[in-house]
Design a protein around this motif. Structure first.
Motif, PDB file in Angstrom:
ATOM      1  N   THR A  49      34.093  39.572 -18.744  1.00  0.00           N
ATOM      2  CA  THR A  49      33.714  39.602 -20.276  1.00  0.00           C
ATOM      3  C   THR A  49      32.235  39.163 -20.303  1.00  0.00           C
ATOM      4  OG1 THR A  49      34.279  37.069 -20.263  1.00  0.00           O
ATOM      5  CG2 THR A  49      35.945  38.527 -20.867  1.00  0.00           C
ATOM      6  N   PRO A  50      31.685  39.125 -21.309  1.00  0.00           N
ATOM      7  CA  PRO A  50      30.154  38.648 -21.219  1.00  0.00           C
ATOM      8  C   PRO A  50      29.978  37.011 -20.847  1.00  0.00           C
ATOM      9  CG  PRO A  50      30.571  39.973 -23.291  1.00  0.00           C
ATOM     10  CD  PRO A  50      32.004  39.724 -22.617  1.00  0.00           C
TER      11      PRO A  50
ATOM     12  N   LYS B  36      28.074  32.854 -17.291  1.00  0.00           N
ATOM     13  CA  LYS B  36      28.442  31.700 -16.412  1.00  0.00           C
ATOM     14  C   LYS B  36      28.055  31.756 -15.057  1.00  0.00           C
ATOM     15  CE  LYS B  36      32.331  28.651 -15.360  1.00  0.00           C
ATOM     16  NZ  LYS B  36      33.879  28.565 -15.225  1.00  0.00           N
ATOM     17  N   HIS B  37      28.360  33.118 -14.582  1.00  0.00           N
ATOM     18  CA  HIS B  37      28.084  33.254 -13.337  1.00  0.00           C
ATOM     19  C   HIS B  37      26.753  33.662 -12.841  1.00  0.00           C
ATOM     20  CE1 HIS B  37      28.871  34.757  -9.209  1.00  0.00           C
ATOM     21  NE2 HIS B  37      28.051  36.088  -9.230  1.00  0.00           N
ATOM     22  N   TYR B  38      25.749  34.337 -13.710  1.00  0.00           N
ATOM     23  CA  TYR B  38      24.520  34.509 -13.419  1.00  0.00           C
ATOM     24  C   TYR B  38      23.507  33.406 -13.956  1.00  0.00           C
ATOM     25  CZ  TYR B  38      25.464  38.913 -10.925  1.00  0.00           C
ATOM     26  OH  TYR B  38      25.944  39.792 -10.206  1.00  0.00           O
ATOM     27  N   GLY B  39      23.886  32.752 -14.915  1.00  0.00           N
ATOM     28  CA  GLY B  39      22.953  31.843 -15.630  1.00  0.00           C
ATOM     29  C   GLY B  39      23.682  30.479 -15.783  1.00  0.00           C
ATOM     30  N   ASN B  40      24.573  30.186 -15.224  1.00  0.00           N
ATOM     31  CA  ASN B  40      25.085  28.765 -15.245  1.00  0.00           C
ATOM     32  C   ASN B  40      25.345  28.610 -16.786  1.00  0.00           C
ATOM     33  OD1 ASN B  40      25.710  28.027 -12.952  1.00  0.00           O
ATOM     34  ND2 ASN B  40      23.652  27.120 -12.457  1.00  0.00           N
ATOM     35  N   GLY B  41      25.766  29.641 -17.750  1.00  0.00           N
ATOM     36  CA  GLY B  41      25.951  29.524 -19.161  1.00  0.00           C
ATOM     37  C   GLY B  41      24.781  29.415 -19.989  1.00  0.00           C
TER      38      GLY B  41
ATOM     39  N   GLU C  46      18.618  33.058 -18.623  1.00  0.00           N
ATOM     40  CA  GLU C  46      18.610  33.127 -17.254  1.00  0.00           C
ATOM     41  C   GLU C  46      19.490  34.317 -16.562  1.00  0.00           C
ATOM     42  OE1 GLU C  46      17.791  32.186 -13.192  1.00  0.00           O
ATOM     43  OE2 GLU C  46      16.786  31.439 -15.140  1.00  0.00           O
ATOM     44  N   ALA C  47      20.572  34.473 -17.232  1.00  0.00           N
ATOM     45  CA  ALA C  47      21.633  35.618 -16.814  1.00  0.00           C
ATOM     46  C   ALA C  47      20.834  36.904 -17.142  1.00  0.00           C
ATOM     47  CB  ALA C  47      22.781  35.630 -17.757  1.00  0.00           C
TER      48      ALA C  47
ATOM     49  N   TYR D 166      18.472  42.570 -17.455  1.00  0.00           N
ATOM     50  CA  TYR D 166      18.564  43.181 -18.990  1.00  0.00           C
ATOM     51  C   TYR D 166      17.791  42.326 -19.767  1.00  0.00           C
ATOM     52  CZ  TYR D 166      22.493  46.018 -17.207  1.00  0.00           C
ATOM     53  OH  TYR D 166      23.130  46.977 -16.530  1.00  0.00           O
ATOM     54  N   SER D 167      17.860  42.827 -21.082  1.00  0.00           N
ATOM     55  CA  SER D 167      17.028  41.925 -22.165  1.00  0.00           C
ATOM     56  C   SER D 167      18.068  40.894 -22.571  1.00  0.00           C
ATOM     57  CB  SER D 167      16.464  42.915 -23.065  1.00  0.00           C
ATOM     58  OG  SER D 167      17.631  43.270 -23.959  1.00  0.00           O
TER      59      SER D 167
END
Length: 66
Positions: free
Chosen positions: A2-3, A8-13, A17-18, A24-25
């Motif tokens: 899910t988005p 959560k994985h790439y931007g710590n929420g 950052e994600a 991606y934009s």
């Protein structure tokens, strides 16, 4: 995936950052959140880059009756 899992994985929420870490934009990720789905091509790429921590989901298959 899910988005929310991607963010959560790439931007710590943090959506910003994600988006940066994925290349991606921010608007693309906002659209994913709005639609509550990650495009199939992005899922494949993210699944590969995450080393299997995030799994691509199968697309919904519509079954029509006669």
């Amino acid at each position: 995936m899910t988005p929310k899992q991607v963010i959560k994985h790439y931007g710590n929420g943090d959506l910003r950052e994600a988006a940066y870490r994925l290349g991606y934009s921010e608007n693309a990720l906002r659209y994913w959140v709005k639609k509550n789905r990650v495009p199939r091509h992005a899922q494949k790429r993210i699944a590969a880059e995450s080393g299997g921590k995030l799994k691509a989901m199968r697309p919904n298959i519509e079954v029509r009756g006669d």
